[in-house]
Each structure stands twice: as C-alpha cells, then as structure tokens.
Design a protein around this motif. Structure first.
Motif, PDB file in Angstrom:
ATOM      1  N   ARG A 165      46.552  36.096  43.787  1.00 52.35           N
ATOM      2  CA  ARG A 165      45.493  36.423  42.824  1.00 52.35           C
ATOM      3  C   ARG A 165      44.635  35.177  42.592  1.00 52.35           C
ATOM      4  O   ARG A 165      45.120  34.196  42.049  1.00 52.35           O
ATOM      5  CB  ARG A 165      46.117  36.909  41.525  1.00 52.35           C
ATOM      6  CG  ARG A 165      46.993  38.152  41.743  1.00 52.35           C
ATOM      7  CD  ARG A 165      47.907  38.419  40.604  1.00 52.35           C
ATOM      8  NE  ARG A 165      48.760  37.245  40.377  1.00 52.35           N
ATOM      9  CZ  ARG A 165      49.656  37.168  39.406  1.00 52.35           C
ATOM     10  NH1 ARG A 165      49.819  38.147  38.570  1.00 52.35           N
ATOM     11  NH2 ARG A 165      50.389  36.086  39.258  1.00 52.35           N
ATOM     12  N   GLU A 209      39.668  38.501  50.487  1.00 56.40           N
ATOM     13  CA  GLU A 209      40.241  39.854  50.443  1.00 56.40           C
ATOM     14  C   GLU A 209      40.712  40.292  51.824  1.00 56.40           C
ATOM     15  O   GLU A 209      41.754  40.939  51.945  1.00 56.40           O
ATOM     16  CB  GLU A 209      39.245  40.847  49.846  1.00 56.40           C
ATOM     17  CG  GLU A 209      39.104  40.689  48.342  1.00 56.40           C
ATOM     18  CD  GLU A 209      38.083  41.621  47.712  1.00 56.40           C
ATOM     19  OE1 GLU A 209      37.300  42.272  48.446  1.00 56.40           O
ATOM     20  OE2 GLU A 209      38.051  41.678  46.464  1.00 56.40           O
ATOM     21  N   ALA A 248      44.117  38.581  49.661  1.00 52.41           N
ATOM     22  CA  ALA A 248      44.088  38.130  48.267  1.00 52.41           C
ATOM     23  C   ALA A 248      43.435  39.165  47.357  1.00 52.41           C
ATOM     24  O   ALA A 248      42.631  39.987  47.799  1.00 52.41           O
ATOM     25  CB  ALA A 248      43.322  36.806  48.159  1.00 52.41           C
ATOM     26  N   ILE A 249      43.784  39.095  46.101  1.00 53.33           N
ATOM     27  CA  ILE A 249      43.118  39.856  45.045  1.00 53.33           C
ATOM     28  C   ILE A 249      42.165  38.867  44.393  1.00 53.33           C
ATOM     29  O   ILE A 249      42.596  37.832  43.871  1.00 53.33           O
ATOM     30  CB  ILE A 249      44.136  40.388  44.027  1.00 53.33           C
ATOM     31  CG1 ILE A 249      45.128  41.313  44.730  1.00 53.33           C
ATOM     32  CG2 ILE A 249      43.430  41.083  42.877  1.00 53.33           C
ATOM     33  CD1 ILE A 249      46.398  41.561  43.946  1.00 53.33           C
ATOM     34  N   HIS A 276      39.039  37.716  41.854  1.00 51.72           N
ATOM     35  CA  HIS A 276      38.209  37.913  40.669  1.00 51.72           C
ATOM     36  C   HIS A 276      37.121  36.862  40.733  1.00 51.72           C
ATOM     37  O   HIS A 276      37.354  35.740  41.181  1.00 51.72           O
ATOM     38  CB  HIS A 276      39.032  37.769  39.392  1.00 51.72           C
ATOM     39  CG  HIS A 276      40.125  38.785  39.292  1.00 51.72           C
ATOM     40  ND1 HIS A 276      39.905  40.072  38.899  1.00 51.72           N
ATOM     41  CD2 HIS A 276      41.443  38.694  39.584  1.00 51.72           C
ATOM     42  CE1 HIS A 276      41.047  40.743  38.934  1.00 51.72           C
ATOM     43  NE2 HIS A 276      41.993  39.928  39.351  1.00 51.72           N
ATOM     44  N   GLN A 299      47.536  36.323  35.190  1.00 46.68           N
ATOM     45  CA  GLN A 299      47.058  37.223  36.237  1.00 46.68           C
ATOM     46  C   GLN A 299      46.337  36.464  37.351  1.00 46.68           C
ATOM     47  O   GLN A 299      45.718  37.078  38.213  1.00 46.68           O
ATOM     48  CB  GLN A 299      46.131  38.291  35.645  1.00 46.68           C
ATOM     49  CG  GLN A 299      46.827  39.217  34.670  1.00 46.68           C
ATOM     50  CD  GLN A 299      47.997  39.945  35.317  1.00 46.68           C
ATOM     51  OE1 GLN A 299      47.869  40.534  36.381  1.00 46.68           O
ATOM     52  NE2 GLN A 299      49.156  39.870  34.684  1.00 46.68           N
ATOM     53  N   THR A 300      46.420  35.143  37.329  1.00 46.38           N
ATOM     54  CA  THR A 300      45.745  34.312  38.325  1.00 46.38           C
ATOM     55  C   THR A 300      46.744  33.309  38.891  1.00 46.38           C
ATOM     56  O   THR A 300      47.476  32.667  38.136  1.00 46.38           O
ATOM     57  CB  THR A 300      44.556  33.566  37.688  1.00 46.38           C
ATOM     58  OG1 THR A 300      43.673  34.524  37.117  1.00 46.38           O
ATOM     59  CG2 THR A 300      43.813  32.726  38.700  1.00 46.38           C
ATOM     60  N   ASP A 301      46.762  33.192  40.222  1.00 44.28           N
ATOM     61  CA  ASP A 301      47.657  32.241  40.876  1.00 44.28           C
ATOM     62  C   ASP A 301      46.982  30.907  41.171  1.00 44.28           C
ATOM     63  O   ASP A 301      47.650  29.879  41.226  1.00 44.28           O
ATOM     64  CB  ASP A 301      48.184  32.830  42.189  1.00 44.28           C
ATOM     65  CG  ASP A 301      49.039  34.069  41.958  1.00 44.28           C
ATOM     66  OD1 ASP A 301      49.876  34.054  41.033  1.00 44.28           O
ATOM     67  OD2 ASP A 301      48.864  35.051  42.701  1.00 44.28           O
TER      68      ASP A 301
END
Length: 182
Positions: free
Chosen positions: A33, A52, A56-57, A59, A77-79
């Motif tokens: 993420r 993507e 990866a997800i 944002h 929610q973020t790596d």
C-alpha cells in the motif's frame, strides 16, 4: 498505456518495439500500500499505472498537506510513501518533517527531478530510505520499494524484541537481577 508510451519516448529506448510491456516480474509489489505524493498529474498517472501493474495499491496526494491529512486519518493503511521534493505549499522535505513530528513512522522514498546533494543529504538525514532521480528505471524503483518494506519490517521486529526483553527484565526479582549482573 501511458507508462509504455513514456518509456518508449525516453532516449536510449528507441530499440524497444512499440507495445512492449514493462517487465515487472510476477507483481513484485503484490499488495503493498503506497502513498504517492506528486503534484504533476502526468507523473501521478505514470507512477500509479506502473505501481499498480506491479501489484501495489496506490493512493495519490497532490501535495504535502493532502498527504498529511490522509496519513493523519489512518497511517496504518499505508506501507510506504513515495514523494516528490518540489511541490506547491508543503515541500517534500517539509512533509517528511511533519510526518516525523506527528510520529508517523513510514518508509519514505524521495523521487524527484530536482535533486541535488544538499536535498539528498537532508532527506536521508531525516530518515528517507532512498533518494531517486526522475526518470527512474522501474526495476530500480521496485527494488527500492521492496527493500524499504523489508527494512521497515526488520525495524519493527527488532523494536518488538527490545520491548519484550525490557518487559521480561522488568519482571525479574531483585535476586534474579543480581544474578544477571554477574
């Protein structure tokens, strides 16, 4: 895809046939993420598509303040954060300082077209995992992101081990502490 068009437009890539896909292996960023902080919409699109495609997800935040707002809401929610340096409003270095001040400890990778030694030194000194110049080779970026996540996981594991050891030491009786000092 825009990313392929951009790659084929780079000098030195003329020998690649049109429509050749980027080789990112078997989705090396599977499930990672990422928050991409970039003010240029074209660069956002290229980064989003490339990341993507690698699994990866992604944002997006178009400036540092938007990134802070997103991470303040829920940084779990973020790596990792992939950020530009020069953005209107809050710069990348200011974003990095703000995250640190708020206790948001995420791996930060700087990706900029306007890098110099002073900026690289400042970013790395403030905890950036790496400092890359645009355009970046996709394989290099995938390696850097993978290494950043592994390094972050290793640091979390070590921190948990230290906390567990400290907790166990705190439960020792005075006599056990005396024996430990021997």
């Amino acid at each position: 895809m825009l990313l392929n068009a951009v790659i084929h437009a780079r000098p030195g890539d003329e020998q690649k046939p049109a429509g050749t896909a980027i080789n990112v292996g078997s989705r090396p960023l599977g499930g990672m993420r990422l928050l991409v902080v970039e003010d240029n919409p074209n660069n956002q699109q290229v980064a989003q598509e490339m990341l993507e495609d690698a699994g990866a997800i992604v944002h997006l935040a178009d400036n540092g303040q938007v990134a802070v707002d997103l991470l303040r809401t829920d940084s779990t929610q973020t790596d990792a954060v992939l950020m530009d340096l020069q953005m209107p409003g809050m710069s990348g270095l200011e974003l990095q300082a703000e995250l640190k001040a708020r206790g948001i400890a995420l791996p930060v990778i700087v990706l900029t077209a306007h890098g110099d030694v002073a900026a690289a030194r400042a970013a790395l000194k403030n905890g950036a995992v790496d400092f890359l110049e645009k355009p970046v080779d996709d394989t290099v970026l995938m390696d850097v992101l993978g290494n950043a996540i592994r390094l972050d996981a290793d640091q979390h594991t070590a921190a948990h081990a230290r906390a567990a050891a400290t907790e166990r030491l705190g439960r020792l009786t005075p006599r056990e502490r005396d024996v430990l000092r021997l």
